[in-house]
Each structure stands twice: as structure tokens, then as C-alpha cells.
Design an enzyme around this catalytic site. Sequence first.
Site, mmCIF file in Angstrom:
data_model
loop_
_atom_site.group_PDB
_atom_site.id
_atom_site.type_symbol
_atom_site.label_atom_id
_atom_site.label_comp_id
_atom_site.label_asym_id
_atom_site.label_seq_id
_atom_site.Cartn_x
_atom_site.Cartn_y
_atom_site.Cartn_z
ATOM 1 C CB THR A 97 -26.574 -24.074 19.596
ATOM 2 O OG1 THR A 97 -27.105 -23.663 18.344
ATOM 3 C CG2 THR A 97 -27.612 -23.907 20.683
ATOM 4 C CE LYS A 172 -30.116 -22.898 17.687
ATOM 5 N NZ LYS A 172 -30.617 -23.145 16.354
HETATM 6 N N1 LIG Z 1 -27.318 -28.590 11.506
HETATM 7 C C1 LIG Z 1 -28.254 -27.693 11.790
HETATM 8 O O1 LIG Z 1 -29.363 -27.704 11.214
HETATM 9 C C2 LIG Z 1 -27.986 -26.615 12.816
HETATM 10 C C3 LIG Z 1 -28.887 -25.542 12.877
HETATM 11 C C4 LIG Z 1 -28.668 -24.516 13.794
HETATM 12 C C5 LIG Z 1 -27.586 -24.581 14.642
HETATM 13 N N2 LIG Z 1 -26.715 -25.628 14.601
HETATM 14 C C6 LIG Z 1 -25.575 -25.626 15.533
HETATM 15 O O2 LIG Z 1 -24.404 -25.347 14.779
HETATM 16 C C7 LIG Z 1 -23.280 -26.042 15.353
HETATM 17 C C8 LIG Z 1 -22.659 -26.944 14.292
HETATM 18 O O3 LIG Z 1 -23.634 -27.885 13.864
HETATM 19 P P1 LIG Z 1 -23.409 -28.817 12.566
HETATM 20 O O4 LIG Z 1 -24.745 -29.387 12.265
HETATM 21 O O5 LIG Z 1 -22.652 -28.104 11.521
HETATM 22 O O6 LIG Z 1 -22.489 -29.956 13.228
HETATM 23 P P2 LIG Z 1 -21.399 -30.907 12.539
HETATM 24 O O7 LIG Z 1 -21.725 -31.183 11.126
HETATM 25 O O8 LIG Z 1 -21.212 -32.049 13.487
HETATM 26 O O9 LIG Z 1 -20.065 -30.000 12.544
HETATM 27 C C9 LIG Z 1 -19.385 -29.717 13.739
HETATM 28 C C10 LIG Z 1 -18.080 -29.001 13.401
HETATM 29 O O10 LIG Z 1 -17.422 -28.676 14.632
HETATM 30 C C11 LIG Z 1 -16.098 -29.218 14.603
HETATM 31 N N3 LIG Z 1 -15.736 -29.605 15.976
HETATM 32 C C12 LIG Z 1 -16.507 -30.260 16.873
HETATM 33 N N4 LIG Z 1 -15.838 -30.438 18.028
HETATM 34 C C13 LIG Z 1 -14.626 -29.864 17.850
HETATM 35 C C14 LIG Z 1 -13.495 -29.706 18.685
HETATM 36 N N5 LIG Z 1 -13.479 -30.176 19.948
HETATM 37 N N6 LIG Z 1 -12.417 -29.079 18.180
HETATM 38 C C15 LIG Z 1 -12.423 -28.604 16.917
HETATM 39 N N7 LIG Z 1 -13.472 -28.709 16.057
HETATM 40 C C16 LIG Z 1 -14.564 -29.336 16.547
HETATM 41 C C17 LIG Z 1 -16.194 -30.407 13.672
HETATM 42 O O11 LIG Z 1 -14.897 -30.762 13.212
HETATM 43 P P3 LIG Z 1 -14.653 -32.183 12.463
HETATM 44 O O12 LIG Z 1 -14.951 -31.909 11.007
HETATM 45 O O13 LIG Z 1 -13.239 -32.479 12.716
HETATM 46 O O14 LIG Z 1 -15.585 -33.188 13.093
HETATM 47 C C18 LIG Z 1 -17.102 -29.839 12.580
HETATM 48 O O15 LIG Z 1 -16.377 -28.980 11.725
HETATM 49 C C19 LIG Z 1 -23.819 -26.789 16.574
HETATM 50 O O16 LIG Z 1 -23.637 -26.011 17.727
HETATM 51 C C20 LIG Z 1 -25.301 -26.948 16.241
HETATM 52 O O17 LIG Z 1 -26.092 -27.096 17.418
HETATM 53 C C21 LIG Z 1 -26.889 -26.642 13.686
#
Ligand SMILES: NC(=O)c1ccc[n+]([C@@H]2O[C@H](COP(=O)([O-])OP(=O)(O)OC[C@H]3O[C@@H](n4cnc5c(N)ncnc54)[C@H](OP(=O)(O)O)[C@@H]3O)[C@@H](O)[C@H]2O)c1
Length: 287
Positions: A97, A172
Site C-alpha cells: 500500500t 485501497k
Molecule cells: N498486514 C496486513 O494485514 C496488510 C493488509 C493489507 C495490506 N498490507 C500492506 O502490505 C505491505 C506489507 O505489510 P506487512 O504487514 O507484510 O508488513 P511487514 O510484516 O512489516 O513486512 C514488510 C516487508 O517489507 C520489507 N521491507 C520494508 N522496507 C524495506 C526496504 N526499505 N527495503 C527492502 N525491504 C523492505 C521487509 O523486509 P525485512 O524482513 O527485512 O524487514 C518485509 O519483508 C504494507 O504496504 C502494508 O500496508 C498489509
Amino acid sequence: MREKIGFIGLGIMGQPMAQNLLRAGFPLTVFNRTRSRCQPLVAAGATEAPSAAALAQQSDVIITVVSDTPDVEHVLFDPDGVWDGLAPGKVVIDMSTISADATVKFAEKLKSRGCQMLDAPISGGQQGAIRGTLTIMVGGDRATFERCRPIFEALGERIVYMGGSGCGQRTKMVNQVIAALNIVAMTEGLHLARKAGLDLERVLEVVSSGAAGSWMLTHLGPKVLDGDFSPGFMIELQQKDLRLVLEWIERIGDDLPGARLAYSLFTEAVTKGFGEQGTQGLINIYE
Ligand SMILES: NC(=O)c1ccc[n+]([C@@H]2O[C@H](COP(=O)([O-])OP(=O)(O)OC[C@H]3O[C@@H](n4cnc5c(N)ncnc54)[C@H](OP(=O)(O)O)[C@@H]3O)[C@@H](O)[C@H]2O)c1
């Protein structure tokens, strides 16, 4: 023949999504900033790439699920990023997102290399990602969307084409305004029930089945009662999404007072140290 997929970002959402692509039979290459998170996928049959560029070189379709706009920009365009491994005809699908305006710029830049980009943000939470029942809202070139439909079908149940580049992210934003205000409503209601000395189990049972019922109440209400604040979706990411909404709404010269209020409450939660809790942890600012 199955497209070769490269998957970048194996966090709460990306890890189970990548597993579902493997299960559906797609040849999969993975890359993650924290390398250890690739292990469960490698054990399940994926190949680990040493960089985002190497991953792009080996893949027809590159999927990103990282945190925020600068993170997508980093994995796409910084040295050793996806850009360095692209060739005409490859597709980038960003399922994070992020800003719709930035998405349009990224898509234009990729087009100059002969590559299409779809913005395909997701809804349905961690459970939706695990079960492969996500809702996916897609912006970009329609023919590219049709080409990628089998990929989306391995990840989600409701897959809707919203229009040109950026339309997935704009949809979104609408989703996140409604979701965030539902979280505020759910946590305030349960806080009130607690203050009133009511039996919270029974409150949840009766309120969930009436006009105040919601996805948040059904899925996150029980976690509040159990004191389970582990993240399915982190407070700091919900705050980020509301920031994106407010930046966008300011740019188009409108106002959303409810979203501003929700942003200030999520910001308070981050300031108080609850940023890495699940969004149900918003209740902790009241207590
Ligand atoms: N969780 C939900 O329910 C949900 C639902 C809908 C949408 N989303 C969206 O989906 C996305 C991911 O969410 P998530 O919940 O999966 O978050 P998360 O668990 O914090 O995972 C984030 C991922 O992005 C990687 N990352 C972040 N910054 C980075 C950078 N600068 N360079 C390289 N890799 C980077 C992280 O790597 P590391 O492993 O090294 O930290 C990790 O693999 C977000 O945009 C969120 O808003 C989430």
C-alpha cells in the site's frame, strides 16, 4: 506455460502469499532484505536470489510487498534493484500500500524500459493472505491485468480491475479510511463496555450480530478480549496508510475530518510505543 515469478518482501503478508504461489505451481524466486526470512520458502522449493536485480533477471513477473513508498522505490530503482535486471516484456506488480501518485511515476519509468507495472494492493489481513482469500484491487494496463490473472487467482478470491495506473492504490485509500474508522469504532465500543462493567464476551456476541457488526469486531474483537495484541496488521502501517490518504486528499483540495481524527489516534498509539502491535492495540491508548 507458468510465468516465472520473483517475490520481494516476505513479511506478514508476503511470506504466506509467496507460499501460495509455490503451492499453485509457479516457479518462484525470492529476495528479502532480512535474508533469513527466505528460508521457509527455499525449504518449500523456491530459489533465493542474492539481490533484487538478480531476481528480476530470472523472472517474468516481479511482485513487491514491502512497507511504504520509499521502500518500493528502493527495491525497484536503487543500485542492484529490480531496474538493473529488467528487460522488455517483464511485468512488475506492486502489492504494497503506497502513494498512488508515486505509483504512476514508477509505472511511467518502467514503461520507458518496455515493462508494464500493475498496482495491486490487497485487503483481507494476514488470515486472508494465508488462506489465499485476499481481495485485490488492480490498476494499470488491462491486457497486462488479464495476463497476470492466474497469479492473482492463486492469492485471492475477489480480484477487481479498477482502471489505469494508480486506480488500485486510490481504491485501497478508500478501503483504509473505512477500515481505520471501523477500528476506532470497535476499540472505543469495547473500551466503553469495559468501563460500564459489562460482560465483554456477551457484548461481543450481541453487538456483532446487529447493525454495529463489522469485520473488525468479528476478527479483532476476540483478540482484544484475549489481550492478544500480536500484529496481523501493524498500527504503524495503518498510521502510514492514513498519512497517504491525508496527503492525497490535501493535494486534491478536499478534507476528511474522520480520517484526520483516526490519523491522530493512530499517531498517539505510535507515540506511546504501540506501533508494532496489531491494530486492535489501538484500545491501549484508552487504558
Ligand atoms: N498486514 C496486513 O494485514 C496488510 C493488509 C493489507 C495490506 N498490507 C500492506 O502490505 C505491505 C506489507 O505489510 P506487512 O504487514 O507484510 O508488513 P511487514 O510484516 O512489516 O513486512 C514488510 C516487508 O517489507 C520489507 N521491507 C520494508 N522496507 C524495506 C526496504 N526499505 N527495503 C527492502 N525491504 C523492505 C521487509 O523486509 P525485512 O524482513 O527485512 O524487514 C518485509 O519483508 C504494507 O504496504 C502494508 O500496508 C498489509
